[in-house]
Scaffold this motif. Structure first.
Motif, PDB file in Angstrom:
ATOM      1  N   CYS A 169       0.836  -1.177   0.000  1.00 26.61           N
ATOM      2  CA  CYS A 169       0.000   0.000   0.000  1.00 26.61           C
ATOM      3  C   CYS A 169       0.881   1.239   0.000  1.00 26.61           C
ATOM      4  N   CYS A 173      -4.033   6.525   0.897  1.00 24.90           N
ATOM      5  CA  CYS A 173      -4.930   5.439   0.529  1.00 24.90           C
ATOM      6  C   CYS A 173      -5.953   5.234   1.633  1.00 24.90           C
ATOM      7  N   LYS A 175      -7.782   2.481   1.723  1.00 24.01           N
ATOM      8  CA  LYS A 175      -7.866   1.046   2.024  1.00 24.01           C
ATOM      9  C   LYS A 175      -6.690   0.643   2.880  1.00 24.01           C
TER      10      LYS A 175
HETATM   11 ZN   LIG Z   1      -3.579   1.211  -0.557  1.00 26.57          ZN
END
Ligand SMILES: [Zn+2]
Length: 178
Positions: A169, A173, A175
């Motif tokens: 990641c 972000c 998520k």
């Molecule tokens: Zn991410």
């Protein structure tokens, strides 16, 4: 009146002559001939079987209607009338046009038709070639478009590409890694 004359002539001449008469009455056309030439051809075929009055009627029947209507009034001898018809036709169409139409008719008609067919074939080929080229261009531009997913403000490149299976990641972000 013409049909009566035709029947009369066919009746008057023997069976053996009917083919010649038929040609004289039906097949002989003015075409590219001058009216006086046509008259000469008719006289040749007729071989003095018809008098001038009959011959005139047959001959008149082969002339263009507008010329015929002028000529049919004339009381001159048939030879003179034929000359007159030549002049009327010449004045109407002009000598240049006659020369031009002769030049065109010297090229066989089927050749011209073939050339047109050939041209339209080539146009069809060219058209399909152009359209397939533009299709290819569209396809290749699709192919050349970068396949790397674009990260958005909410999703990083890894999450954008691999979704929940993302192993990495990168901020920013929304998520999180599993
Ligand atoms: Zn991410």
């Amino acid at each position: 009146m013409y049909d009566t004359l035709k029947a009369h002539i066919v009746q008057r001449f023997g069976e053996s002559e009917q083919r010649r008469i038929k040609k004289l009455l039906q097949e002989l056309e003015l075409g590219d001939m001058r009216p006086s030439q046509l008259l000469r051809e008719m006289r040749k075929l007729d071989g003095n079987g018809m008098n001038d009055a009959m011959l005139k009627l047959v001959w008149l029947n082969r002339l263009p209607p507008d010329v015929r209507s002028i000529i049919s009034i004339s009381r001159e001898p048939l030879g003179k009338v034929a000359c007159l018809a030549d002049k009327i036709l010449e004045a109407r169409d002009g000598p240049q046009l006659h020369a031009a139409s002769n030049a065109v008719s010297s090229v066989p008609n089927h050749t011209l038709t073939q050339q047109i067919e050939q041209l339209s074939k080539e146009i069809t080929i060219l058209k399909s070639r152009v359209s397939s080229q533009s299709r290819n261009r569209n396809r290749s531009s699709l192919r050349n478009r970068p396949q790397t997913p674009q990260s958005t403000a909410e999703t990083c490149w890894y999450h954008f590409k691999f979704g929940d299976n993302a192993k990495k990641c990168r901020p920013p972000c929304t998520k999180s890694l599993n």
